[in-house]
Design a protein around this motif. Structure first.
Motif, PDB file in Angstrom:
ATOM      1  N   UNK A   1     -26.093  15.196 -19.659  1.00 52.92           N
ATOM      2  CA  UNK A   1     -25.525  14.292 -20.284  1.00 52.92           C
ATOM      3  C   UNK A   1     -24.516  14.942 -20.206  1.00 52.92           C
ATOM      4  N   UNK A   2     -24.499  14.822 -21.943  1.00 56.96           N
ATOM      5  CA  UNK A   2     -22.847  15.308 -22.719  1.00 56.96           C
ATOM      6  C   UNK A   2     -22.356  15.999 -21.826  1.00 56.96           C
ATOM      7  N   UNK A   3     -22.644  17.398 -21.861  1.00 57.20           N
ATOM      8  CA  UNK A   3     -23.160  18.296 -20.937  1.00 57.20           C
ATOM      9  C   UNK A   3     -23.029  18.301 -19.716  1.00 57.20           C
ATOM     10  N   UNK A   4     -23.137  19.822 -19.103  1.00 54.88           N
ATOM     11  CA  UNK A   4     -23.797  20.359 -17.928  1.00 54.88           C
ATOM     12  C   UNK A   4     -24.684  21.462 -18.183  1.00 54.88           C
ATOM     13  N   UNK A   5     -25.674  21.715 -18.259  1.00 54.95           N
ATOM     14  CA  UNK A   5     -25.956  23.222 -17.793  1.00 54.95           C
ATOM     15  C   UNK A   5     -27.318  23.617 -16.565  1.00 54.95           C
ATOM     16  N   UNK A   6     -27.241  25.075 -16.014  1.00 52.80           N
ATOM     17  CA  UNK A   6     -28.441  24.322 -15.437  1.00 52.80           C
ATOM     18  C   UNK A   6     -29.134  25.733 -15.881  1.00 52.80           C
ATOM     19  N   UNK A   7     -30.240  25.851 -15.969  1.00 60.62           N
ATOM     20  CA  UNK A   7     -31.056  27.029 -15.784  1.00 60.62           C
ATOM     21  C   UNK A   7     -32.032  27.050 -14.968  1.00 60.62           C
ATOM     22  N   UNK A   8     -32.556  28.686 -15.133  1.00 61.29           N
ATOM     23  CA  UNK A   8     -33.649  29.187 -13.571  1.00 61.29           C
ATOM     24  C   UNK A   8     -35.250  29.715 -14.880  1.00 61.29           C
ATOM     25  N   UNK A   9     -36.481  29.082 -14.694  1.00 56.46           N
ATOM     26  CA  UNK A   9     -37.895  29.298 -14.339  1.00 56.46           C
ATOM     27  C   UNK A   9     -38.303  30.200 -13.563  1.00 56.46           C
ATOM     28  N   UNK A  10     -38.308  31.796 -13.351  1.00 58.10           N
ATOM     29  CA  UNK A  10     -38.820  32.186 -12.306  1.00 58.10           C
ATOM     30  C   UNK A  10     -39.916  31.757 -12.154  1.00 58.10           C
ATOM     31  N   UNK A  11     -40.523  32.872 -10.731  1.00 58.18           N
ATOM     32  CA  UNK A  11     -42.450  32.766 -11.174  1.00 58.18           C
ATOM     33  C   UNK A  11     -43.397  33.743 -11.758  1.00 58.18           C
ATOM     34  N   UNK A  12     -41.919  34.853 -12.655  1.00 54.36           N
ATOM     35  CA  UNK A  12     -42.303  35.600 -13.452  1.00 54.36           C
ATOM     36  C   UNK A  12     -42.307  35.403 -14.281  1.00 54.36           C
ATOM     37  N   UNK A  13     -41.427  33.889 -14.587  1.00 54.05           N
ATOM     38  CA  UNK A  13     -41.666  33.444 -16.256  1.00 54.05           C
ATOM     39  C   UNK A  13     -40.603  33.328 -16.795  1.00 54.05           C
ATOM     40  N   UNK A  14     -39.108  34.617 -16.471  1.00 54.87           N
ATOM     41  CA  UNK A  14     -37.955  34.936 -16.330  1.00 54.87           C
ATOM     42  C   UNK A  14     -37.796  33.672 -16.363  1.00 54.87           C
ATOM     43  N   UNK A  15     -36.191  33.081 -17.730  1.00 54.40           N
ATOM     44  CA  UNK A  15     -35.465  32.049 -18.253  1.00 54.40           C
ATOM     45  C   UNK A  15     -34.167  33.047 -18.061  1.00 54.40           C
ATOM     46  N   UNK A  16     -32.946  32.076 -17.425  1.00 53.13           N
ATOM     47  CA  UNK A  16     -31.607  32.156 -16.977  1.00 53.13           C
ATOM     48  C   UNK A  16     -30.577  31.045 -17.772  1.00 53.13           C
ATOM     49  N   UNK A  17     -29.917  31.220 -18.506  1.00 50.75           N
ATOM     50  CA  UNK A  17     -28.942  30.059 -18.223  1.00 50.75           C
ATOM     51  C   UNK A  17     -28.072  30.416 -17.743  1.00 50.75           C
ATOM     52  N   UNK A  18     -27.188  29.307 -16.578  1.00 46.65           N
ATOM     53  CA  UNK A  18     -26.453  29.104 -15.900  1.00 46.65           C
ATOM     54  C   UNK A  18     -25.410  27.792 -15.948  1.00 46.65           C
ATOM     55  N   UNK A  19     -24.141  28.334 -16.768  1.00 50.77           N
ATOM     56  CA  UNK A  19     -22.772  27.430 -16.814  1.00 50.77           C
ATOM     57  C   UNK A  19     -23.374  27.175 -17.930  1.00 50.77           C
ATOM     58  N   UNK A  20     -22.815  25.820 -19.132  1.00 46.96           N
ATOM     59  CA  UNK A  20     -22.945  25.424 -20.108  1.00 46.96           C
ATOM     60  C   UNK A  20     -22.380  26.226 -21.429  1.00 46.96           C
ATOM     61  N   UNK A  21     -20.814  26.619 -21.203  1.00 48.42           N
ATOM     62  CA  UNK A  21     -20.334  27.646 -22.148  1.00 48.42           C
ATOM     63  C   UNK A  21     -19.553  26.881 -22.883  1.00 48.42           C
ATOM     64  N   UNK A  22     -19.988  25.073 -22.755  1.00 46.26           N
ATOM     65  CA  UNK A  22     -19.077  25.015 -23.817  1.00 46.26           C
ATOM     66  C   UNK A  22     -17.751  23.527 -23.430  1.00 46.26           C
ATOM     67  N   UNK A  23     -17.496  22.555 -24.047  1.00 42.50           N
ATOM     68  CA  UNK A  23     -17.511  21.345 -23.870  1.00 42.50           C
ATOM     69  C   UNK A  23     -15.389  22.190 -23.300  1.00 42.50           C
ATOM     70  N   UNK A  24     -15.138  22.365 -24.702  1.00 42.55           N
ATOM     71  CA  UNK A  24     -13.911  23.068 -23.880  1.00 42.55           C
ATOM     72  C   UNK A  24     -13.762  24.314 -22.671  1.00 42.55           C
ATOM     73  N   UNK A  25     -13.928  25.374 -22.257  1.00 44.33           N
ATOM     74  CA  UNK A  25     -14.548  25.958 -21.462  1.00 44.33           C
ATOM     75  C   UNK A  25     -14.673  25.733 -19.669  1.00 44.33           C
TER      76      UNK A  25
END
Length: 303
Positions: free
Chosen positions: A125-149
């Motif tokens: 969208x305005x920004x970009x971010x990735x994320x994972x939802x595993x079979x075990x129900x764990x979540x993890x964010x990837x990227x999306x550190x903010x527009x400046x970086x």
């Protein structure tokens, strides 16, 4: 706790959408407002949240104390910002829900993309971010550190890349040289004085507003094609990071999803799965899960 409603809110860098659902009748109430990125503009975000909350409560007659709310907000991964939002809503806006959960809009998007099933998700969208939802129900964010970086692959970064091309041409030729930079200069200026004034106040959402222009010039302007090619490579790199070593299905959602998917290499496109829901759907899923947990706990606590 007397819960009669769940409230799902999706608040991003461009818009805010709220859905209030009556738990007994399934009646729905919808409201819209402007941006709600607590990372980019906290005060504007609070104003947007207050607007949609007041609207759905007025439509339904619901009291805050009857509502379990889940908000997916840009910047919602910051514990400090979440605490500030909660305190501001309670003390500054007199809004105190029966229960409130605030998470990143990437997390609500993650749950919405595959309706709560395991997935590797990209939200563009305005920004970009990735994320994972595993079979075990764990979540993890990837990227999306903010527009400046970071936020490579988002609309703001796409717009920034185009603006940088304009600045380069002003430096080299004193004026824009191609359709993309000429149209940009009509909006932000064609000389150092006017461009500098625009840059001084520009936020991520202002850069993101140039995305439709850039996509409209696809195959008509070599510079627009170069910017879009760079954008596609950034998204492909984010897909690789998001999926990691897993075999999770990959889903891309968000306002730039469809137009960006068309730019990706053929092999990447073939390995994408269709999206099943969005951030608002994810917020509804999380809110429903919270109600189930409270109900189960209540049954266990009964004598």
């Amino acid at each position: 706790m007397n819960l009669d409603y769940i409230l799902a809110i999706d608040g991003g860098g461009t818009k805010t959408v709220a859905k209030l659902i009556h738990l007994h009748s399934a009646q729905e109430y919808i409201a819209h407002a402007g941006e709600a990125s607590i990372y980019n503009d906290f005060n504007t975000a609070i104003s947007s949240l207050q607007q949609v909350i007041n609207s759905v409560c007025e439509q339904s007659g619901a009291q805050h104390s009857q509502i379990l709310a889940v908000m997916g907000l840009a910047g919602g991964s910051s514990k400090a910002l979440v605490e500030r939002v909660t305190a501001t809503l309670q003390l500054g806006c007199d809004i105190e829900f029966a229960q409130l959960m605030i998470v990143s809009d990437a997390i609500t998007s993650l749950y919405g993309a595959n309706l709560g099933q395991p997935v590797a998700m990209l939200a563009l969208g305005t920004g970009a971010v990735g994320a994972r939802l595993t079979v075990q129900g764990d979540t993890k964010l990837i990227g999306g550190w903010g527009f400046s970086v970071d936020d490579f692959g988002g609309g703001a970064r796409l717009g920034l890349s185009a603006v940088q091309r304009l600045l380069d041409e002003i430096d080299r030729f004193d004026q824009p040289q191609n359709p993309l930079t000429k149209q940009l200069s009509e909006q932000i200026g064609g000389d150092r004085e006017h461009i500098s004034a625009w840059l001084l106040n520009a936020k991520a959402v202002d850069y993101a507003r140039f995305s439709p222009l850039i996509f409209s010039l696809k195959n008509q302007c070599h510079l627009a094609d170069a910017v879009l090619g760079e954008h596609a490579r950034q998204v492909e790199r984010l897909i690789e990071k998001c999926r990691g070593q897993s075999q999770l299905p990959v889903i891309i959602i968000g306002g730039l999803a469809d137009v960006t998917i068309a730019l990706l290499n053929e092999n990447t496109q073939l390995n994408l799965s269709p999206r099943r829901g969005d951030s608002l759907v994810g917020a509804v899923i999380l809110a429903t899960d919270q109600v189930k947990k409270l109900t189960t706990k209540g049954l266990r606590d009964e004598p």
